[in-house]
Design a protein around this motif. Structure first.
Motif, mmCIF file in Angstrom:
data_model
loop_
_atom_site.group_PDB
_atom_site.id
_atom_site.type_symbol
_atom_site.label_atom_id
_atom_site.label_comp_id
_atom_site.label_asym_id
_atom_site.label_seq_id
_atom_site.Cartn_x
_atom_site.Cartn_y
_atom_site.Cartn_z
ATOM 1 N N UNK A 1 -6.807 9.271 -43.526
ATOM 2 C CA UNK A 1 -7.763 10.323 -43.167
ATOM 3 C C UNK A 1 -7.254 11.096 -41.969
ATOM 4 N N UNK A 2 -7.844 12.263 -41.761
ATOM 5 C CA UNK A 2 -7.569 13.043 -40.558
ATOM 6 C C UNK A 2 -8.278 12.343 -39.399
ATOM 7 N N UNK A 3 -7.529 12.066 -38.343
ATOM 8 C CA UNK A 3 -8.060 11.352 -37.171
ATOM 9 C C UNK A 3 -9.369 11.986 -36.688
ATOM 10 N N UNK A 4 -10.340 11.120 -36.416
ATOM 11 C CA UNK A 4 -11.620 11.579 -35.877
ATOM 12 C C UNK A 4 -12.583 12.096 -36.935
ATOM 13 N N UNK A 5 -12.183 12.012 -38.201
ATOM 14 C CA UNK A 5 -13.032 12.480 -39.297
ATOM 15 C C UNK A 5 -13.032 11.423 -40.396
ATOM 16 N N UNK A 6 -13.788 11.684 -41.429
ATOM 17 C CA UNK A 6 -13.738 10.865 -42.633
ATOM 18 C C UNK A 6 -13.149 11.683 -43.787
ATOM 19 N N UNK A 7 -12.440 12.757 -43.439
ATOM 20 C CA UNK A 7 -11.814 13.617 -44.443
ATOM 21 C C UNK A 7 -10.500 12.976 -44.861
ATOM 22 N N UNK A 8 -10.424 12.599 -46.142
ATOM 23 C CA UNK A 8 -9.217 11.946 -46.648
ATOM 24 C C UNK A 8 -8.098 12.971 -46.852
ATOM 25 N N UNK A 9 -6.887 12.513 -46.654
ATOM 26 C CA UNK A 9 -5.720 13.363 -46.902
ATOM 27 C C UNK A 9 -5.773 13.879 -48.332
ATOM 28 N N UNK A 10 -6.128 13.022 -49.269
ATOM 29 C CA UNK A 10 -6.182 13.432 -50.671
ATOM 30 C C UNK A 10 -7.202 14.538 -50.913
ATOM 31 N N UNK A 11 -8.280 14.559 -50.136
ATOM 32 C CA UNK A 11 -9.272 15.631 -50.296
ATOM 33 C C UNK A 11 -8.684 16.981 -49.897
ATOM 34 N N UNK A 12 -7.966 16.997 -48.786
ATOM 35 C CA UNK A 12 -7.330 18.240 -48.336
ATOM 36 C C UNK A 12 -6.280 18.680 -49.353
ATOM 37 N N UNK A 13 -5.479 17.742 -49.831
ATOM 38 C CA UNK A 13 -4.443 18.083 -50.812
ATOM 39 C C UNK A 13 -5.056 18.594 -52.107
ATOM 40 N N UNK A 14 -6.144 17.985 -52.536
ATOM 41 C CA UNK A 14 -6.820 18.443 -53.762
ATOM 42 C C UNK A 14 -7.340 19.859 -53.605
ATOM 43 N N UNK A 15 -7.914 20.158 -52.460
ATOM 44 C CA UNK A 15 -8.403 21.518 -52.220
ATOM 45 C C UNK A 15 -7.260 22.523 -52.290
ATOM 46 N N UNK A 16 -6.134 22.195 -51.657
ATOM 47 C CA UNK A 16 -4.977 23.087 -51.699
ATOM 48 C C UNK A 16 -4.457 23.238 -53.124
ATOM 49 N N UNK A 17 -4.408 22.134 -53.868
ATOM 50 C CA UNK A 17 -3.916 22.169 -55.250
ATOM 51 C C UNK A 17 -4.815 23.012 -56.140
ATOM 52 N N UNK A 18 -6.106 23.041 -55.820
ATOM 53 C CA UNK A 18 -7.054 23.838 -56.605
ATOM 54 C C UNK A 18 -7.028 25.312 -56.218
ATOM 55 N N UNK A 19 -6.219 25.646 -55.213
ATOM 56 C CA UNK A 19 -6.067 27.047 -54.835
ATOM 57 C C UNK A 19 -6.829 27.477 -53.604
ATOM 58 N N UNK A 20 -7.485 26.540 -52.923
ATOM 59 C CA UNK A 20 -8.192 26.906 -51.695
ATOM 60 C C UNK A 20 -7.172 27.305 -50.636
ATOM 61 N N UNK A 21 -7.505 28.325 -49.891
ATOM 62 C CA UNK A 21 -6.618 28.754 -48.807
ATOM 63 C C UNK A 21 -6.917 27.929 -47.553
ATOM 64 N N UNK A 22 -5.990 27.974 -46.629
ATOM 65 C CA UNK A 22 -6.205 27.291 -45.352
ATOM 66 C C UNK A 22 -7.482 27.805 -44.696
ATOM 67 N N UNK A 23 -7.681 29.119 -44.729
ATOM 68 C CA UNK A 23 -8.874 29.716 -44.117
ATOM 69 C C UNK A 23 -10.153 29.199 -44.774
#
Length: 74
Positions: free
Chosen positions: A19-41
């Motif tokens: 996860x991202x330190x200090x959060x419960x956001x999993x690395x895989x969640x961020x990667x999935x969002x990027x893979x689905x086409x979400x932008x950094x913004x």
């Protein structure tokens, strides 16, 4: 803070998934969002407690996980 310092694996947080330190956001969640086409913004808008460096750390972590030795059959 170095990129890999932003990613933690703790058995007490999300069952030990990275996860991202200090959060419960999993690395895989961020990667999935990027893979689905979400932008950094878009990700930063939806998760205001993340930073651009956190997203880069997730990508770097994933890249490091896929870098493995090549085994050649003899």
């Amino acid at each position: 803070m170095a990129l890999f310092d932003r990613i933690i694996v703790d058995p007490e947080v999300v069952h030990g998934r990275p996860v991202v330190r200090g959060t419960r956001v999993r690395v895989t969640d961020v990667l999935s969002l990027l893979a689905e086409g979400a932008s950094e913004a878009e990700i930063l808008e939806d998760y205001p407690y993340l930073t651009a460096e956190d997203i880069r750390a997730c990508l770097a972590y994933a890249a490091a996980q896929t870098d493995h030795a090549i085994v050649l059959a003899s």
